[in-house]
Design a protein around this motif. Structure first.
Motif, PDB file in Angstrom:
ATOM      1  N   UNK A  49       0.777  -1.235   0.000  1.00 23.90           N
ATOM      2  CA  UNK A  49       0.000   0.000   0.000  1.00 23.90           C
ATOM      3  C   UNK A  49       0.808   1.284   0.000  1.00 23.90           C
ATOM      4  N   UNK A  50       2.129   1.188  -0.214  1.00 25.90           N
ATOM      5  CA  UNK A  50       2.951   2.411  -0.289  1.00 25.90           C
ATOM      6  C   UNK A  50       2.574   3.243  -1.510  1.00 25.90           C
ATOM      7  N   UNK A  51       2.108   2.570  -2.559  1.00 20.17           N
ATOM      8  CA  UNK A  51       1.604   3.262  -3.746  1.00 20.17           C
ATOM      9  C   UNK A  51       0.181   2.746  -3.946  1.00 20.17           C
ATOM     10  N   UNK A  52      -0.809   3.640  -4.038  1.00 21.43           N
ATOM     11  CA  UNK A  52      -2.197   3.183  -4.141  1.00 21.43           C
ATOM     12  C   UNK A  52      -2.468   2.485  -5.466  1.00 21.43           C
ATOM     13  N   UNK A  53      -3.258   1.397  -5.434  1.00 25.82           N
ATOM     14  CA  UNK A  53      -3.561   0.655  -6.663  1.00 25.82           C
ATOM     15  C   UNK A  53      -4.876  -0.103  -6.484  1.00 25.82           C
ATOM     16  N   UNK A  54      -5.712  -0.156  -7.551  1.00 26.34           N
ATOM     17  CA  UNK A  54      -6.985  -0.873  -7.429  1.00 26.34           C
ATOM     18  C   UNK A  54      -6.793  -2.388  -7.315  1.00 26.34           C
ATOM     19  N   UNK A  55      -7.345  -2.980  -6.251  1.00 26.08           N
ATOM     20  CA  UNK A  55      -7.227  -4.427  -6.006  1.00 26.08           C
ATOM     21  C   UNK A  55      -8.605  -5.084  -6.136  1.00 26.08           C
ATOM     22  N   UNK A  56      -8.645  -6.386  -6.409  1.00 28.67           N
ATOM     23  CA  UNK A  56      -7.537  -7.343  -6.560  1.00 28.67           C
ATOM     24  C   UNK A  56      -6.700  -7.072  -7.801  1.00 28.67           C
ATOM     25  N   UNK A  57      -5.432  -7.540  -7.748  1.00 23.71           N
ATOM     26  CA  UNK A  57      -4.509  -7.247  -8.839  1.00 23.71           C
ATOM     27  C   UNK A  57      -3.555  -8.424  -9.072  1.00 23.71           C
ATOM     28  N   UNK A  58      -3.163  -8.617 -10.326  1.00 26.13           N
ATOM     29  CA  UNK A  58      -2.051  -9.508 -10.663  1.00 26.13           C
ATOM     30  C   UNK A  58      -0.842  -8.605 -10.906  1.00 26.13           C
ATOM     31  N   UNK A  59       0.129  -8.645 -10.000  1.00 26.51           N
ATOM     32  CA  UNK A  59       1.325  -7.806 -10.128  1.00 26.51           C
ATOM     33  C   UNK A  59       2.353  -8.505 -11.030  1.00 26.51           C
ATOM     34  N   UNK A  60       3.577  -7.964 -11.022  1.00 24.93           N
ATOM     35  CA  UNK A  60       4.647  -8.535 -11.843  1.00 24.93           C
ATOM     36  C   UNK A  60       4.864  -7.705 -13.091  1.00 24.93           C
ATOM     37  N   UNK A  61       6.099  -7.199 -13.277  1.00 24.77           N
ATOM     38  CA  UNK A  61       6.379  -6.375 -14.458  1.00 24.77           C
ATOM     39  C   UNK A  61       7.824  -6.545 -14.924  1.00 24.77           C
ATOM     40  N   UNK A  62       8.392  -7.736 -14.636  1.00 24.57           N
ATOM     41  CA  UNK A  62       9.722  -8.065 -15.174  1.00 24.57           C
ATOM     42  C   UNK A  62       9.627  -9.453 -15.808  1.00 24.57           C
ATOM     43  N   UNK A  63       8.640  -9.604 -16.682  1.00 25.83           N
ATOM     44  CA  UNK A  63       8.369 -10.924 -17.249  1.00 25.83           C
ATOM     45  C   UNK A  63       9.095 -11.177 -18.560  1.00 25.83           C
ATOM     46  N   UNK A  64       9.360 -12.470 -18.813  1.00 24.92           N
ATOM     47  CA  UNK A  64       9.903 -12.907 -20.100  1.00 24.92           C
ATOM     48  C   UNK A  64       9.141 -14.166 -20.484  1.00 24.92           C
ATOM     49  N   UNK A  65       8.824 -14.297 -21.756  1.00 21.00           N
ATOM     50  CA  UNK A  65       8.033 -15.461 -22.153  1.00 21.00           C
ATOM     51  C   UNK A  65       7.955 -15.624 -23.658  1.00 21.00           C
TER      52      UNK A  65
END
Ligand code: ZN
Ligand code: ZN
Length: 376
Positions: A49-65
């Motif tokens: 909660x240090x940065x506000x964000x609408x939940x529920x959420x799927x996080x992760x932003x360093x993906x490779x695929x």
């Protein structure tokens, strides 16, 4: 299409594995089967909660695929392509058109809105509840929908288990030195905090030829790693006098550049105070904290500057291939920072990152991918 995702349902809750359904694929989007993903401190900032964000959420932003499906308007990518994912940008605004996509006028709705700008969602629970995505990426899932602007194609021989963090933490460290500070060869730089962003900055300072590279942390083991990666000096700010040591190292001049990756008020303040005349400091952490300083005494009088730099202010599609090349040449040995976990161990990986035991946790989401080849 179903996906198994690590979902955060509320602030401070642990990751829970849930079967979600992917929404309708739009023309400029693709479905990526995630092979591996880094965990970044920004994911944790959102979870707690240090940065506000609408939940529920799927996080992760360093993906490779690997691309599994393409939208009707996708031209430059094919099913089967190996990709690293960074953030989304519009490609049309003045910032995007002049090579500064992290300053995109539509950054917030494209990356931080939870859904797409048109109000639709990419993930749904079984009862139809929409689940937010993060960075148009959400890599803490077996499959995800992402935009073509998030994608960086990489060669078939690249090991996707290693290179996810090039999409955020390492990109930020690299770009902050090269574009944010425009560090010159022969200059001095102080890096506060030796996590992935700090060490990425430090390796880059080495590449651009900074002659004095000072790593500051409170963990001796991390400072040891910093030294191995090219720090010319290290300071443990818990046991040593920071101001005295910087003065001694720089012949009382102070440093040309500093970067704060900690987001802690006392450290952010120190990162400004250590600057020499004309010095520039970049505070890059996602932090809820503020810092107080005197604009005249601390900045004006010595011609110092403070620079906000988001995601390194680079074009990911240009910078990530460059970092892969530096890595091959042995100049950017980021594999030294990585520790691998099973996808199911996500909560443990986060705990190890928070305690400082692991610098960059990587979750192996697809355990069949190159199962017989050893990891770095
Ligand atoms: Zn990040
Ligand atoms: Zn834009």
């Amino acid at each position: 299409m179903k996906t198994l995702a690590a979902v955060i349902n509320g602030i401070n809750e642990e990751y829970e594995f849930e079967q979600l359904t992917l929404g309708e694929l739009q023309p400029d989007e693709v479905v990526v089967r995630i092979v591996a993903t880094g965990i970044c401190h920004s994911d944790e900032a959102l979870r707690i909660g240090d940065a506000p964000f609408p939940m529920p959420v799927v996080l992760g932003h360093e993906g490779a695929g690997i691309i599994e499906k393409i939208g009707s308007a996708v031209k430059d990518f094919n099913v089967g392509d190996q990709v690293v994912m960074a953030y989304n940008y519009c490609g049309m605004c003045p910032s995007c058109r002049t090579g500064h996509p992290s300053s995109c006028n539509n950054w917030a709705p494209l990356n931080m809105g939870g859904g797409r700008p048109d109000g639709s969602y990419t993930f749904f629970k079984e009862d139809g509840t929409p689940v937010s995505n993060f960075f148009s990426q959400s890599s803490f899932a077996t499959h995800t929908i992402t935009n073509v602007n998030n994608l960086i194609k990489v060669d078939a021989e690249e090991d996707l288990r290693l290179i996810g963090p090039l999409g955020c933490g390492l990109l930020t460290g690299f770009g902050t030195v090269v574009n944010g500070l425009k560090a010159k060869s022969g200059s001095s730089i102080a890096v506060f905090g030796t996590g992935a962003v700090g060490l990425g900055a430090l390796m880059t300072a080495n590449i651009v030829g900074c002659s004095t590279i000072i790593a500051i942390d409170i963990h001796d083991s991390r400072l040891e790693t910093a030294k191995e990666l090219g720090a010319t000096h290290t300071i443990n700010s818990n046991t040593e006098n920071l101001a005295e040591r910087i003065a001694e190292i720089t012949d009382e001049l102070g440093v040309d550049y500093s970067i704060d990756t900690t987001g802690l008020p006392a450290v952010m303040k120190a990162s400004i105070k250590v600057l020499g005349i004309g010095g520039i400091s970049a505070p890059v952490a996602v932090t809820p904290h503020s810092v107080e300083f005197n604009t005249f005494l601390d900045l004006v009088l010595a011609n110092r500057k403070l620079a906000g730099v988001l995601m390194g202010d680079v074009v990911p599609q240009l910078a990530i291939p460059e970092l892969i090349k530096f890595h091959k040449e042995g100049k950017f040995p980021f594999e030294r920072l990585l520790k691998f976990y099973k996808f199911s161990e996500i909560n443990q990986a986060v705990a190890d990152s928070n305690s400082g035991e692991t610098i960059k946790p990587i979750l192996i989401v697809d355990e069949e991918y190159r199962r017989d080849e050893p990891l770095a």
